[in-house]
Design a protein around this motif. Structure first.
Motif, short mmCIF file in Angstrom:
data_model
loop_
_atom_site.label_atom_id
_atom_site.label_comp_id
_atom_site.label_asym_id
_atom_site.label_seq_id
_atom_site.Cartn_x
_atom_site.Cartn_y
_atom_site.Cartn_z
N GLY A 451 0.81 -1.22 0.00
CA GLY A 451 0.00 0.00 0.00
C GLY A 451 0.84 1.26 0.00
N ILE A 534 -8.81 6.08 -2.43
CA ILE A 534 -10.02 5.47 -3.01
C ILE A 534 -11.27 6.29 -2.74
CG2 ILE A 534 -9.10 3.13 -3.00
CD1 ILE A 534 -10.52 2.57 -0.43
N GLU A 555 -8.69 1.29 4.69
CA GLU A 555 -9.88 0.44 4.57
C GLU A 555 -10.16 -0.36 5.84
OE1 GLU A 555 -10.07 -1.08 0.04
OE2 GLU A 555 -8.12 -1.39 1.03
N LYS A 585 -6.35 2.91 0.39
CA LYS A 585 -6.23 1.46 0.41
C LYS A 585 -5.34 1.06 1.59
CE LYS A 585 -4.99 -2.42 -2.61
NZ LYS A 585 -4.42 -2.80 -3.94
#
Length: 786
Positions: A451, A534, A555, A585
């Motif tokens: 990530g 995102i 997330e 993310k």
């Protein structure tokens, strides 16, 4: 008597030089491997056990239920240690330590970073480190004093005395050198070279009384009358009695066991580093055992040839005890020769081995106990390796002198010698397969999407000089064409410095207390770190003034919080309320082997301690770093430019697993070599013993290929049996090993095909060389005496 034994043993050994070479080389390699591992094990077992009161030294640990699991950690709040000493008469002394980042030391124009800690005077009452000058206990009682290690004192002051001199820390705090201690030994887990008084940060107001701020490690010395179990019963509710944190329970853990047993599950120690020590201890013994099996196999294989010698000796009046002594003398003499070879190999490989283990191991050859143990080691190895052949050969009866006992088969239909060969190669198959799985797991995690884009990214600690001109420094860096993004952060992108279970948000169940990691930034962290946004946007206090109270979450945090639409949600943390403006993310900052943790990145309400700089994708590192250093020299003129690459710091997290893999590969290679040597010797002996049979077969029309196939088939069968045994053993061991990782690969069954094929090829190449040699002999040379 023993002189006679040794004389005869030397004659027998020198008469068969090729077999003696295999004996000595195989045992020597096995001994060298076991010696190196024993040196390492001895070092590991001594870590922090050398302190004078090590049997009464303890580290504070704590348990609490988090997210349905019982978590264990060893960090405490600032008032913890003083309250502990005050409330429990069994506590003789306590000490707190900080584990912050390296501190910049300055004396004149001489400046560099060192590992420093703020600690209590009790530290030097608890731990036994050699004092060279001054009184470190008295020094830490004064807020303006400092204790240095010998090497740091020399780096700062050269040959002149450091005592009484002034050292500036972090360009803002001056301390007088009041004590100097010898450099901490390698066998301690404390990394510090500079000891600063805890009273100093208390006087500066850097320490709070909040029992939820777990920022310090605490150690305690119990008095001689205290019983650990009884004390821990009384101590369990210590935090609950002194704060509102009723879910936390406390306990003391022995300092002497901390290095080896610091892995906790459900609030109890379940192992730790001791597991690796046991594993490699067992593997080293197995490698030595494989070498001993070579000795047994070749000795018993020659039993037919030595049976006449035994018969003549018995007819001449030799008893069984005398024969056993004779054969053991031979094995001890071979063990001694092998040990001398092992010492040479250890001497030549010791520096390399230290680098492999990443530890400055003590030279064993300078320690008297090593040579005392060596004598016992040689004797025991010689006796164990030679016991079976000695008792077997001495048991022969003159009347049956031409009947080999080795013709007897075991219940499995294998001769004892064949059973040992199967064991050898089953170990080889298992080791090769294990290395394969370990390397697969490392590659699997290394290729994991973290990530974060780790490449072209560096970080540097923020000093006092930089803090005064943060915006100007940032702007000048961004003006460089090689730099694409800059972010100040609370911690480096490779570590989590803070977490909490006290966050609140709308709709949260009051009984639900998930542990959420905290990060801080000023702007553009998503771009700088290469995160994947995102939803929403990044934090940017330079564009949005209110972003000092904004946050972005990953997330996992959204999942844990149960937020359907996280953008705009308000999360309360301590006295601040942060508004979520973005979702990224999942990204991993800690162990790459663990699952993703919930993380909230907040605006800069907390101090930002690091600056991260991202270079352009195709930038020349040397020129880019030189230009960045020029900017740092302008805004941080009195400190070295000590940056770190995020990719390199991330790679360090694989060091332990890579060392395990390399060490396993090393032992696997040694096991293959030793087993191959033994197989070579056996094949040579069998070919020699069957040379007349081979010659007759050739006279009758047998081809060289058929003869080679005949001699190789026996060993091929044994190796195939080894593969069949090794596969389920590997599957069991590696399945359990992989279970220790949250993020793990699966075992690919094709690796067993490759392992079996590789082992078979190794065996066939070893045996075929002797089989071809025997098949190429002219039958006339062998049968002329007939």
């Amino acid at each position: 008597m023993w002189k006679n034994y040794l004389t005869i043993a030397w004659r027998n050994i020198s008469r068969k030089k090729s077999y003696t070479l295999i004996h000595v080389a195989g045992l020597g390699i096995g001994m060298a491997a076991s010696i190196l591992i024993l040196i390492w094990v001895q070092f590991e077992m001594s870590v922090d056990r050398f302190h004078e009161n090590s049997d009464r030294l303890y580290a504070v640990w704590r348990n609490a239920g988090m997210q349905g699991k019982l978590s264990t950690w060893d960090y405490t709040p600032a008032p913890y240690a003083p309250a502990m000493k005050e409330q429990f008469p069994e506590v003789e002394e306590v000490a707190r330590i900080t584990e912050w980042d390296q501190q910049l030391l300055t004396v004149g124009e001489n400046n560099f970073y060192e590992e420093a800690t703020f600690t209590d005077p009790g530290f030097f009452k608890l731990f036994s480190f050699e004092v060279l000058a001054g009184d470190p206990i008295a020094a830490l009682n004064e807020p303006g004093s400092v204790v240095l290690t010998e090497s740091v004192a020399k780096k700062l002051f050269g040959k002149r005395s450091a005592m009484g001199s002034i050292v500036t820390v972090a360009k803002q705090l001056d301390f007088e050198v009041k004590a100097i201690i010898k450099d901490l030994p390698e066998n301690t887990d404390f990394p510090f070279t500079v000891f600063l008084p805890f009273k100093k940060i208390e006087s500066l107001g850097w320490v709070d009384d909040y029992w939820g701020n777990n920022s310090y490690r605490t150690f305690a010395l119990l008095n001689e009358r205290a019983d650990l179990s009884a004390f821990n019963e009384k101590f369990a509710d210590f935090t609950a009695r002194n704060s509102e944190l009723e879910a936390i329970s406390d306990f003391l853990f022995p300092m002497r066991d901390l290095h080896l047993y610091a892995k906790f599950e459900n609030g109890r120690s379940v192992g730790g580093r001791i597991e690796m020590i046991r594993m490699f201890g067992i593997i080293s013994i197995i490698v030595l055992l494989i070498a001993a099996i070579n000795f047994v196999n070749l000795s018993t294989a020659q039993s037919d040839q030595r049976s006449k010698e035994v018969g003549i000796r018995k007819i001449s009046g030799a008893g069984k005890g005398m024969l056993i002594g004779q054969f053991l003398a031979e094995s001890i003499l071979i063990a001694l020769a092998a040990y001398l070879l092992a010492i040479v190999m250890v001497s030549l490989s010791f520096s390399w081995f230290k680098n492999l283990m990443g530890q400055e191991l003590a030279n064993p050859f300078t320690q008297p106990y090593f040579w005392v143990i060596s004598v016992i080691y040689v004797f025991v190895t010689g006796v164990l390796a030679g016991a079976y052949p000695a008792f077997l050969l001495s048991s022969y009866k003159p009347v049956n002198i031409f009947k080999s006992k080795m013709g007897t088969k075991s219940e499995l239909g294998l001769k004892p010698r064949e059973v040992l060969v199967v064991f050898q190669f089953a170990v080889v198959v298992t080791l090769i397969s294990c290395v394969w799985v370990v390397q697969d797991q490392i590659r699997f995690v290394q290729n994991r999407d973290m990530g974060i884009d780790k490449d072209q990214l560096i970080f540097h600690p923020v000093t006092a000089s930089m803090r005064k001109n943060k915006v100007a420094l940032r702007n000048e860096l961004l003006a460089l064409p090689e730099v694409t993004a800059v972010s100040y952060t609370f911690s480096p992108l490779t570590n989590i410095y803070s977490d909490t279970d006290g966050m609140e948000w709308q709709g949260k169940d009051p009984e639900f207390k998930p542990n959420i990691s905290r990060m801080g930034t000023d702007a553009n962290l998503v771009k700088t770190a290469g995160m994947n946004l995102i939803a929403g946007r990044d934090i940017d206090i330079y564009t949005y003034a209110s972003d000092s109270l904004s946050a972005i979450v990953n997330e996992k945090a959204v999942e844990v919080m149960g937020l359907d639409d996280p953008i705009g949600q308000v999360v309360k943390d301590d006295a601040f309320e942060f508004t979520i403006v973005g979702v990224v993310k999942d990204f991993i900052m800690e162990s790459p082997f663990d699952e993703a943790h919930p993380i909230m990145v907040m605006g800069p309400k907390r101090q930002l301690n690091f600056i991260h700089i991202r270079f352009a994708e195709h930038a020349d590192y040397r020129n880019s770093l030189a230009r960045v250093e020029t900017v740092f020299d302008k805004f941080n003129p009195d400190a070295p430019f000590e940056y770190k690459f995020v990719s390199e710091e991330h790679a360090r997290k694989f060091r332990s697993q890579e060392r395990s893999s390399n060490l396993t590969a090393l032992f696997t290679g040694l096991a293959v070599i030793i087993s191959g040597m033994g197989l070579f010797g056996l094949a040579n002996f069998i070919a020699e013993r069957r040379k007349k049979e081979i010659s007759v077969r050739k006279v009758l029309g047998a081809s060289i290929t058929s003869v080679v196939g005949m001699l190789s088939s026996e060993f091929s069968r044994l190796v195939l049996i080894s593969v069949v045994i090794g596969i389920p053993v590997t599957w069991y061991l590696m399945s359990n090993w992989l279970e220790t990782f949250t993020y793990r690969t699966s075992i690919d069954w094709t690796l067993f095909l490759w392992t079996g094929g590789l082992t078979l090829v190794i065996a066939l190449l070893t045996v075929s060389s002797q089989a071809i040699k025997a098949a190429l002999v002219n039958p006339a040379e062998t049968l002329k005496s007939e």
